[in-house]
Design a protein around this motif. Structure first.
Motif, PDB file in Angstrom:
ATOM      1  N   GLU A   1       0.862  -1.180   0.000  1.00  0.00           N
ATOM      2  CA  GLU A   1       0.000   0.000   0.000  1.00  0.00           C
ATOM      3  C   GLU A   1       0.909   1.243   0.000  1.00  0.00           C
ATOM      4  OE1 GLU A   1      -3.955   1.734   0.217  1.00  0.00           O
ATOM      5  OE2 GLU A   1      -2.924   0.026  -0.649  1.00  0.00           O
ATOM      6  N   PRO A   2       1.384   1.669  -1.188  1.00  0.00           N
ATOM      7  CA  PRO A   2       2.419   2.700  -1.304  1.00  0.00           C
ATOM      8  C   PRO A   2       2.140   4.006  -0.558  1.00  0.00           C
ATOM      9  CG  PRO A   2       2.097   1.625  -3.409  1.00  0.00           C
ATOM     10  CD  PRO A   2       1.027   1.097  -2.501  1.00  0.00           C
ATOM     11  N   PRO A   3       0.895   4.511  -0.489  1.00  0.00           N
ATOM     12  CA  PRO A   3       0.690   5.789   0.220  1.00  0.00           C
ATOM     13  C   PRO A   3       1.044   5.738   1.707  1.00  0.00           C
ATOM     14  CG  PRO A   3      -1.170   5.340  -1.214  1.00  0.00           C
ATOM     15  CD  PRO A   3      -0.338   4.092  -1.186  1.00  0.00           C
ATOM     16  N   THR A   4       1.175   4.520   2.274  1.00  0.00           N
ATOM     17  CA  THR A   4       1.539   4.422   3.692  1.00  0.00           C
ATOM     18  C   THR A   4       3.055   4.413   3.899  1.00  0.00           C
ATOM     19  OG1 THR A   4       1.490   1.990   3.691  1.00  0.00           O
ATOM     20  CG2 THR A   4      -0.575   3.144   4.204  1.00  0.00           C
ATOM     21  N   ALA A   5       3.817   4.552   2.828  1.00  0.00           N
ATOM     22  CA  ALA A   5       5.282   4.649   2.959  1.00  0.00           C
ATOM     23  C   ALA A   5       5.620   6.052   3.460  1.00  0.00           C
ATOM     24  CB  ALA A   5       5.957   4.362   1.625  1.00  0.00           C
ATOM     25  N   ILE A   6       5.387   6.264   4.739  1.00  0.00           N
ATOM     26  CA  ILE A   6       5.529   7.575   5.382  1.00  0.00           C
ATOM     27  C   ILE A   6       6.721   7.530   6.334  1.00  0.00           C
ATOM     28  CG2 ILE A   6       4.410   9.238   6.927  1.00  0.00           C
ATOM     29  CD1 ILE A   6       1.712   8.140   5.857  1.00  0.00           C
ATOM     30  N   PHE A   7       7.567   8.539   6.248  1.00  0.00           N
ATOM     31  CA  PHE A   7       8.766   8.579   7.068  1.00  0.00           C
ATOM     32  C   PHE A   7       8.943   9.974   7.667  1.00  0.00           C
ATOM     33  CE2 PHE A   7       9.405   5.099   4.179  1.00  0.00           C
ATOM     34  CZ  PHE A   7      10.017   4.126   4.964  1.00  0.00           C
ATOM     35  N   PRO A   8       9.578  10.058   8.830  1.00  0.00           N
ATOM     36  CA  PRO A   8       9.805  11.374   9.443  1.00  0.00           C
ATOM     37  C   PRO A   8      10.910  12.142   8.726  1.00  0.00           C
ATOM     38  CG  PRO A   8      10.832   9.674  10.771  1.00  0.00           C
ATOM     39  CD  PRO A   8      10.060   8.958   9.690  1.00  0.00           C
ATOM     40  N   ARG A   9      10.806  13.432   8.752  1.00  0.00           N
ATOM     41  CA  ARG A   9      11.850  14.281   8.172  1.00  0.00           C
ATOM     42  C   ARG A   9      12.985  14.528   9.166  1.00  0.00           C
ATOM     43  NH1 ARG A   9       9.387  17.012   3.643  1.00  0.00           N
ATOM     44  NH2 ARG A   9       7.117  16.920   3.764  1.00  0.00           N
ATOM     45  N   PHE A  10      12.713  14.363  10.446  1.00  0.00           N
ATOM     46  CA  PHE A  10      13.683  14.700  11.497  1.00  0.00           C
ATOM     47  C   PHE A  10      14.222  16.114  11.265  1.00  0.00           C
ATOM     48  CE2 PHE A  10      14.086   9.964  11.522  1.00  0.00           C
ATOM     49  CZ  PHE A  10      13.607   9.762  12.813  1.00  0.00           C
ATOM     50  N   ARG A  11      13.301  17.033  11.090  1.00  0.00           N
ATOM     51  CA  ARG A  11      13.698  18.392  10.734  1.00  0.00           C
ATOM     52  C   ARG A  11      14.628  19.012  11.762  1.00  0.00           C
ATOM     53  NH1 ARG A  11       8.495  21.819   9.521  1.00  0.00           N
ATOM     54  NH2 ARG A  11       7.948  20.945  11.547  1.00  0.00           N
ATOM     55  N   SER A  12      14.271  18.913  13.034  1.00  0.00           N
ATOM     56  CA  SER A  12      15.080  19.545  14.067  1.00  0.00           C
ATOM     57  C   SER A  12      16.472  18.915  14.140  1.00  0.00           C
ATOM     58  CB  SER A  12      14.379  19.427  15.423  1.00  0.00           C
ATOM     59  OG  SER A  12      15.145  20.025  16.447  1.00  0.00           O
ATOM     60  N   ALA A  13      16.531  17.582  14.103  1.00  0.00           N
ATOM     61  CA  ALA A  13      17.823  16.894  14.184  1.00  0.00           C
ATOM     62  C   ALA A  13      18.688  17.201  12.969  1.00  0.00           C
ATOM     63  CB  ALA A  13      17.602  15.386  14.315  1.00  0.00           C
ATOM     64  N   ASN A  14      18.071  17.238  11.786  1.00  0.00           N
ATOM     65  CA  ASN A  14      18.831  17.544  10.572  1.00  0.00           C
ATOM     66  C   ASN A  14      19.332  18.979  10.567  1.00  0.00           C
ATOM     67  OD1 ASN A  14      19.048  15.277   8.627  1.00  0.00           O
ATOM     68  ND2 ASN A  14      16.828  15.209   8.863  1.00  0.00           N
ATOM     69  N   LEU A  15      18.507  19.887  11.030  1.00  0.00           N
ATOM     70  CA  LEU A  15      18.931  21.285  11.087  1.00  0.00           C
ATOM     71  C   LEU A  15      20.031  21.480  12.124  1.00  0.00           C
ATOM     72  CD1 LEU A  15      15.483  23.083  10.723  1.00  0.00           C
ATOM     73  CD2 LEU A  15      17.284  22.889   9.017  1.00  0.00           C
ATOM     74  N   LEU A  16      19.933  20.747  13.234  1.00  0.00           N
ATOM     75  CA  LEU A  16      20.997  20.810  14.242  1.00  0.00           C
ATOM     76  C   LEU A  16      22.307  20.297  13.649  1.00  0.00           C
ATOM     77  CD1 LEU A  16      21.918  21.304  17.134  1.00  0.00           C
ATOM     78  CD2 LEU A  16      21.146  18.990  17.698  1.00  0.00           C
ATOM     79  N   ASN A  17      22.214  19.249  12.853  1.00  0.00           N
ATOM     80  CA  ASN A  17      23.413  18.729  12.189  1.00  0.00           C
ATOM     81  C   ASN A  17      24.018  19.770  11.256  1.00  0.00           C
ATOM     82  OD1 ASN A  17      25.291  16.609  11.267  1.00  0.00           O
ATOM     83  ND2 ASN A  17      24.106  16.665   9.382  1.00  0.00           N
ATOM     84  N   LEU A  18      23.169  20.470  10.488  1.00  0.00           N
ATOM     85  CA  LEU A  18      23.663  21.514   9.585  1.00  0.00           C
ATOM     86  C   LEU A  18      24.321  22.649  10.364  1.00  0.00           C
ATOM     87  CD1 LEU A  18      20.791  21.756   6.938  1.00  0.00           C
ATOM     88  CD2 LEU A  18      23.134  21.005   6.543  1.00  0.00           C
ATOM     89  N   LEU A  19      23.701  23.019  11.470  1.00  0.00           N
ATOM     90  CA  LEU A  19      24.264  24.108  12.277  1.00  0.00           C
ATOM     91  C   LEU A  19      25.614  23.719  12.868  1.00  0.00           C
ATOM     92  CD1 LEU A  19      21.038  25.361  14.104  1.00  0.00           C
ATOM     93  CD2 LEU A  19      22.304  26.537  12.290  1.00  0.00           C
ATOM     94  N   SER A  20      25.731  22.464  13.307  1.00  0.00           N
ATOM     95  CA  SER A  20      27.008  22.023  13.865  1.00  0.00           C
ATOM     96  C   SER A  20      28.090  21.978  12.794  1.00  0.00           C
ATOM     97  CB  SER A  20      26.848  20.649  14.523  1.00  0.00           C
ATOM     98  OG  SER A  20      26.523  19.664  13.560  1.00  0.00           O
TER      99      SER A  20
END
Length: 301
Positions: free
Chosen positions: A29-48
């Motif tokens: 059921e392809p529409p249920t292939a849902i994943f988190p963006r981890f926006r805060s963690a990814n942005l923290l990585n960019l800032l570091s």
């Protein structure tokens, strides 16, 4: 649009457990292939990474200034002769090593930045698809709450935090086609000409009944939706003209223009994949045509 038939015969054993079972369900059921963006963690990585690069830049600049003033003439050539910088001390001089360190960190930063741009451009999942996945995870025939580390059940009141999730394979059907498949799937599945299959996800154990019924889409259903949308579009745009022709009161005509425009924009949004700006533009044009027609009947201008 992905071929729906590609997902009809994926093997899923009733005894499959854990993340493998979830992966099978998402693939089925392809529409249920849902994943988190981890926006805060990814942005923290960019800032570091940004902070580390700034520090390396400062260190490199200090080394360059030091070498430019060094009594050793060889080192003073570092800033003006790339070959000397590369060859001195067999390439092991401090300035070159710091430059290579900066290059590596920049590559890591640029890769992470491009990945974030790609992630942010991915569409959010629909609430109905996220609810469907959550219900499956909680049901005994699905995940049965046994997964550790799952991130999909993150409801805060009525907020499903969709902005922090992305859908890998969203269906690009319009609302009308999705409604037909969802509400009338059981009827369409018994019509042989449409080839709409009634599928059920295998239960965890052979003695259990599968709780999740999936109706596969087909080109025939989409074709019918296109034909219905075409007919509705022709009626929505022509019937108002006929009605306005026989309404004598200018006030009633203007009121009907408002109603017809609202019906037109709602129909366009429901039966097509038009974007908000496109719906707005088409509605404005439709309203303008009606106003010109009303004016031509007299009493407006």
């Amino acid at each position: 649009m992905a071929d729906p038939s590609a997902y009809l015969d994926l093997p899923t054993e009733p005894g499959t457990r854990g993340y493998k079972r979830l992966a099978d369900f998402m693939a089925w059921e392809p529409p249920t292939a849902i994943f988190p963006r981890f926006r805060s963690a990814n942005l923290l990585n960019l800032l570091s990474l940004q902070a580390e690069i700034s520090q390396l830049e400062e260190q490199l600049l200090n080394l360059m200034k030091r070498d430019d003033q060094d009594p050793n003439l060889q080192r003073r050539f570092y800033s003006t002769n790339w070959s000397v910088l590369q060859a001195d001390q067999d390439g092991g001089n401090e300035q070159r090593l710091k430059l290579l360190e900066l290059r590596t960190k920049l590559g890591e930063y640029n890769t992470a930045l491009i990945q974030q741009i790609t992630l942010f451009r991915q569409p959010n999942p629909r609430i109905s698809d996220l609810e469907y996945l959550q219900n499956w995870l909680a049901d005994s025939s699905g995940g049965n709450r046994e997964l550790v580390g799952k991130v999909w059940i993150t409801k805060d009141g009525d907020n499903y935090k969709l902005a922090d999730k992305l859908s890998l394979l969203p269906e690009d059907y319009d609302t009308f086609t999705r409604t037909v498949l969802k509400r009338f799937g059981s009827v369409l599945s018994i019509l042989p000409a449409l080839h709409v299959k009634n599928r059920t996800f295998p239960p965890r154990q052979a003695s259990q009944d599968a709780h999740f019924t999936i109706y596969s889409s087909s080109d025939a259903v989409i074709s019918i939706g296109d034909k219905v949308a075409t007919i509705v579009a022709s009626l929505v745009t022509t019937i108002p003209i006929i009605i306005l022709k026989f309404v004598p009161s200018i006030n009633w005509r203007l009121g009907l223009v408002v109603i017809f425009t609202a019906v037109f924009s709602s129909t366009l949004a429901f039966m097509s994949n038009a974007k908000r700006a496109e719906v707005f533009g088409a509605s404005a044009a439709f309203a303008a045509v009606q106003v010109v027609f009303v004016g031509s009947l007299g009493g407006l201008f």
